[in-house]
Each structure stands twice: as structure tokens, then as C-alpha cells.
Design a protein around this motif. Structure first.
Motif, PDB file in Angstrom:
ATOM      1  N   TYR A  68      -2.485 -12.997   5.181  1.00  0.00           N
ATOM      2  CA  TYR A  68      -2.638 -13.605   4.463  1.00  0.00           C
ATOM      3  C   TYR A  68      -3.480 -14.897   3.865  1.00  0.00           C
ATOM      4  O   TYR A  68      -3.892 -16.345   4.332  1.00  0.00           O
ATOM      5  N   TYR A  69      -4.525 -14.756   2.224  1.00  0.00           N
ATOM      6  CA  TYR A  69      -5.255 -15.315   1.891  1.00  0.00           C
ATOM      7  C   TYR A  69      -6.393 -15.669   3.172  1.00  0.00           C
ATOM      8  O   TYR A  69      -6.646 -16.961   3.784  1.00  0.00           O
ATOM      9  N   PRO A  70      -6.964 -14.985   4.251  1.00  0.00           N
ATOM     10  CA  PRO A  70      -7.773 -15.469   5.014  1.00  0.00           C
ATOM     11  C   PRO A  70      -8.684 -16.410   4.512  1.00  0.00           C
ATOM     12  O   PRO A  70      -9.450 -16.595   3.542  1.00  0.00           O
ATOM     13  N   THR A 172       4.980 -16.273  -1.657  1.00  0.00           N
ATOM     14  CA  THR A 172       5.059 -14.870  -1.176  1.00  0.00           C
ATOM     15  C   THR A 172       4.521 -15.034   0.402  1.00  0.00           C
ATOM     16  O   THR A 172       5.015 -13.609   0.348  1.00  0.00           O
ATOM     17  N   GLY A 173       4.116 -15.701   1.136  1.00  0.00           N
ATOM     18  CA  GLY A 173       3.922 -15.949   2.418  1.00  0.00           C
ATOM     19  C   GLY A 173       5.403 -16.396   2.869  1.00  0.00           C
ATOM     20  O   GLY A 173       5.541 -17.783   2.993  1.00  0.00           O
ATOM     21  N   ASN A 205      10.474  -7.179  -0.879  1.00  0.00           N
ATOM     22  CA  ASN A 205      10.840  -7.889  -2.195  1.00  0.00           C
ATOM     23  C   ASN A 205       8.794  -8.912  -2.939  1.00  0.00           C
ATOM     24  O   ASN A 205       9.141  -9.586  -3.591  1.00  0.00           O
ATOM     25  N   GLY A 206       8.313  -7.739  -2.293  1.00  0.00           N
ATOM     26  CA  GLY A 206       7.072  -7.889  -2.287  1.00  0.00           C
ATOM     27  C   GLY A 206       6.097  -8.986  -1.807  1.00  0.00           C
ATOM     28  O   GLY A 206       5.049  -9.210  -2.260  1.00  0.00           O
ATOM     29  N   GLY A 207       6.768 -10.078  -1.299  1.00  0.00           N
ATOM     30  CA  GLY A 207       5.904 -10.688  -0.039  1.00  0.00           C
ATOM     31  C   GLY A 207       5.312 -10.498   0.734  1.00  0.00           C
ATOM     32  O   GLY A 207       5.072  -9.337   1.168  1.00  0.00           O
ATOM     33  N   HIS A 208       5.114 -11.582   1.726  1.00  0.00           N
ATOM     34  CA  HIS A 208       4.348 -11.276   2.848  1.00  0.00           C
ATOM     35  C   HIS A 208       4.330 -12.016   3.730  1.00  0.00           C
ATOM     36  O   HIS A 208       5.311 -13.013   3.567  1.00  0.00           O
TER      37      HIS A 208
END
Length: 329
Positions: A68-70, A172-173, A205-208
Motif C-alpha cells: 500500500y503506497y510503498p 482506503t488502507g 468496496n475497493g479498499g486495501h
């Protein structure tokens, strides 16, 4: 007042908190298990709103988030209290405390600090973010408008209603700690299956989601089969799993989890349950924190000290064999 009349009055004054699955039933003037929500004049009031215990810029990998956004940093913040009270809690000095009488930090100021520090996101961590629920809604909505991502490090015990509101606000994360399994001798009032239900809801629902299993000796170390089975069946083989080392803290004084145990569990998760991305954390070994292609085995992401030092994923794929590598952001 007669006894029956007193009983009727008590029922009228009772209200249920809907933020987490404990669903505390609160009498007038009383607070819930997390110590942050109270029944005041028949309304659920967030008495811990904006009362922060820490604010600090941190690499996203430390959460842990590996997919996630590394390589980015997030302004990380926390409040007080919790809804679980794990006896091995590393942050018990925050999680076991009530929100003090301090000045709140407005959402606008927190988001401004993130932008000032050059952070790419916001992250609620350290103590359980459910204690800051209404504050998170305001912070994440504002942060999203300013181009920041929003994430949580959580035990994942929200109600579906609360979870939907977080997602709608821009979260989102979710780095979710799975504390144990049915039949444990500690945390006996927790329905651990609802944590996987919530993780599935986030994905749908589109999350990580990244799951974290802190292996605590003589507490949840025998839960691995149930956890791995639920992970595969409910979340799928692509969702990252972090198997982390416990160290003595708070009331739990068992020796740290052995490295041999952690590596063995990693092998079981990968070979017997086919979970593709399994990491071993809290041991400081970059080899166990690197991302390898599950198809060709090539190392694609190297992490040292919670920093990305090598990143070879191209357009979400392995550049050597074309295997899809799930990276969010």
C-alpha cells in the motif's frame, strides 16, 4: 419512585453504541468499554474527539503496509483507550488510558501538519482507531480533498455501518490485527470471525487490506490453522499476511516468539494454504520482509529498516514473468 417505574426509566435512558461490534449499552452519563463514547442526554457523544496522544511522520512500511503506497510516509496519530485490552499490548500506556482533559487538535490542523511535513498520507495507529471514529471521518474527508491517502492500523472490530462510513470518508488502507481464534482462553468476548467479515467487506468496496498475526506464546500461537484457513477462504491468496514476533509487554511475560516458530508458520501459510505474500516481521531480517514473485520467485521489492530500497514491480506486474503483483497506490 416505585421499583417498576425505576426499571422503565432505566430502559428509556439506555442506548447502544453502534461503532464497534461490542455494541456497548450505555446508561445516561456512562462511557463504553473504549472510554471515548458516552451517553449524554440520550445522545452518543464522542468525548475523545481530537484528543491525540501522538502525532508523528512515519514510513508506511512500519504499520505494516507492504503493498500500500510503498516508499511513502504518513502522518501517524493516535488517541487514548481501546475496545479489546490485550494483555500483551505494546502501547498499553495509551490503550489502557482514558482521554485526558487536553486541548483537541482540529482536523484542519492535523491535515495541515501532514502537508507541511511532506507526507503522502494520514494514518490512525498506536491505539485502536475506533476510539477516534468521528474524528477520523472529519480528518479523512478533509485529507482526501487535499490529495492525501487515509489508512488505519486496527483490530478491525467495527460494525459494518461504521466501516461503510469510514470508506465513504476516504479510508482506503486497513492493516488489520487478527488477535486470535474461537476457543482462546483470553479475549473470550471477541467474535474473531467478524474481523474477517469486515476485511472482506473492505475488499469488496475497493479498499486495501493487509492482515497481521502477532504470534503470542501460550495465547494465540495455536490459532494459526484457523487464521490461515479463514484468510484463504474469506480474503483470498493475494491479500498479504504478516506473521509478527511478540515481545513481552504489559501483563504478558512469556519469552519472545522464537524465530523458528515464525518461519515454520510462514512455510505452512505459503505451502499448505497457498497464501502468496507472507512476511515475518519484528525480527529485523530484510530477507523475510522482501516481496518475491509468487510465480518465478524473483525478488521484486527489498525493504531495509522499514524503507523501500529496491522496487522492480512494473505496472502492477513482475517484469520477469508478467505475474500480477497487487500494489495499491
Amino acid at each position: 419512585m416505585k421499583y417498576l417505574e425505576r426499571q422503565n426509566f432505566a430502559c428509556m435512558a439506555l442506548m447502544e453504541c453502534w461503532i464497534c461490534e461490542r455494541k456497548c449499552k450505555l446508561n445516561e452519563g456512562k462511557v463504553g468499554v473504549c472510554k471515548n463514547y458516552a451517553n449524554i442526554n440520550g445522545e452518543l457523544v464522542h468525548i475523545g474527539y481530537g484528543k491525540l496522544s501522538a502525532v508523528e511522520s512515519r514510513p508506511i512500511e512500519i504499520k505494516p503496509f507492504f503493498h500500500y503506497y510503498p516508499g511513502t510516509t504518513a502522518l501517524t496519530f493516535s488517541g487514548y483507550g481501546c475496545n479489546f485490552y490485550c494483555p500483551w499490548c505494546q502501547n498499553y500506556h495509551l490503550s489502557f488510558s482514558s482521554p485526558p482533559d487536553i486541548e483537541l487538535i482540529p482536523p484542519e490542523k492535523l491535515v495541515g501538519l501532514a502537508l507541511l511535513h511532506g507526507d503522502q498520507g494520514l494514518c490512525a495507529s498506536f491505539n485502536e482507531p475506533a476510539t477516534l471514529f468521528h474524528y477520523l471521518l472529519d480528518v479523512f474527508e478533509l485529507g482526501t480533498k487535499r490529495g492525501l491517502y487515509s489508512c488505519l492500523v486496527t483490530n478491525g472490530y467495527f460494525t459494518l455501518k461504521a466501516l461503510k462510513m469510514l470508506l465513504d470518508a476516504g479510508a482506503t488502507g486497513f492493516s488489520i490485527d487478527i488477535k486470535g481464534c474461537p476457543g482462546m482462553k483470553v479475549l473470550t468476548t471477541i467474535d474473531h470471525s467478524k474481523v474477517f467479515r469486515n476485511a472482506r467487506f473492505i475488499l469488496d468496496n475497493g479498499g486495501h487490506v493487509e492482515m497481521v498475526y502477532l504470534v503470542v506464546p501460550k495465547a494465540n500461537d495455536s490459532c494459526y490453522e484457523w487464521i490461515f484457513k479463514m484468510h484463504l477462504e474469506k480474503l483470498g491468496e493475494d491479500v498479504p499476511l504478516h506473521i509478527n514476533r511478540y515481545y513481552p509487554a504489559n501483563y504478558w511475560r512469556e519469552s519472545p516468539t522464537s524465530l523458528e516458530c515464525l518461519i515454520r508458520l510462514r512455510e505452512i501459510a505459503m505451502k499448505e494454504y497457498n497464501i502468496k505474500f507472507v512476511y515475518v516481521g519484528n525480527v529485523g531480517d530484510p530477507r523475510l520482509e522482501a516481496t518475491h514473485c509468487p510465480k518465478c520467485g524473483k525478488r521484486l521489492i527489498t525493504r531495509i529498516g522499514y524503507r523501500v530500497v529496491e522496487f522492480k514491480v512494473k505496472d502492477g506486474k513482475c517484469p520477469y514473468c508478467g505475474e500480477r503483483i497487487p500494489i495499491y497506490g
